[in-house]
Design a protein around this motif. Structure first.
Motif, PDB file in Angstrom:
ATOM      1  N   GLN A 112       0.773  -1.219   0.026  1.00  0.00           N
ATOM      2  CA  GLN A 112       0.082   0.013   0.001  1.00  0.00           C
ATOM      3  C   GLN A 112       0.792   1.358  -0.137  1.00  0.00           C
ATOM      4  OE1 GLN A 112      -2.450  -0.469   3.614  1.00  0.00           O
ATOM      5  NE2 GLN A 112      -3.875  -1.747   2.198  1.00  0.00           N
ATOM      6  N   LEU A 160      -0.422   4.729   1.502  1.00  0.00           N
ATOM      7  CA  LEU A 160      -1.422   4.798   2.502  1.00  0.00           C
ATOM      8  C   LEU A 160      -1.216   5.925   3.382  1.00  0.00           C
ATOM      9  CD1 LEU A 160      -2.826   3.119   4.546  1.00  0.00           C
ATOM     10  CD2 LEU A 160      -0.523   2.463   5.841  1.00  0.00           C
ATOM     11  N   ASN A 161      -0.159   6.643   3.590  1.00  0.00           N
ATOM     12  CA  ASN A 161       0.182   7.892   4.333  1.00  0.00           C
ATOM     13  C   ASN A 161       0.189   9.123   3.546  1.00  0.00           C
ATOM     14  OD1 ASN A 161      -0.020   6.768   6.934  1.00  0.00           O
ATOM     15  ND2 ASN A 161       2.125   6.238   6.744  1.00  0.00           N
ATOM     16  N   GLN A 210      -4.212   9.314  -3.022  1.00  0.00           N
ATOM     17  CA  GLN A 210      -5.198   8.082  -3.082  1.00  0.00           C
ATOM     18  C   GLN A 210      -6.240   8.614  -4.055  1.00  0.00           C
ATOM     19  OE1 GLN A 210      -6.471   7.199   0.920  1.00  0.00           O
ATOM     20  NE2 GLN A 210      -4.421   6.512   1.480  1.00  0.00           N
TER      21      GLN A 210
END
Length: 109
Positions: free
Chosen positions: A45, A48-49, A54
């Motif tokens: 992923q 992710l942060n 995203q």
């Protein structure tokens, strides 16, 4: 490392033990940094942060117009600043990039 050094030199003063610990710590951090640089950690992923990334390639409908190249958009449970071509509310826009906390959008065709 300091423990092994102390086994070889049991009379080593605590000041030198502390100095040895500091030196070994710095060396280990530098070595680990070089190892990670050559063999980076691969994640399943990677975004992710990186919340803004995203949303790249997603399409949203504007609740309010983009005026002078700036506006706001509701994305899931939050509101984001956007930059793009001026357009009216109700137009579908596609996120094409991220600049810090600002989403770059283009009119979706």
């Amino acid at each position: 490392m300091v423990g092994l050094l102390l086994l070889m030199l049991p009379e080593l003063a605590w000041e030198y033990q502390l100095l040895g610990f500091a030196a070994f710590s710095v060396v280990s951090i530098v070595v680990w940094h070089l190892v990670l640089k050559r063999h980076p950690t691969v994640s399943d992923q990677p975004k992710l942060n990186r919340r803004g990334e995203q949303y790249v390639d997603r399409v949203f409908t504007l609740d309010e117009p983009i005026v002078n190249g700036q506006g706001r958009i509701r994305v899931d449970d939050s509101t984001w600043k956007i930059h793009g071509s001026d357009c009216a509310a109700g137009v579908q826009v596609k996120v094409i990039g991220v600049d810090g906390v600002v989403l770059k959008v283009d009119i979706h065709t």
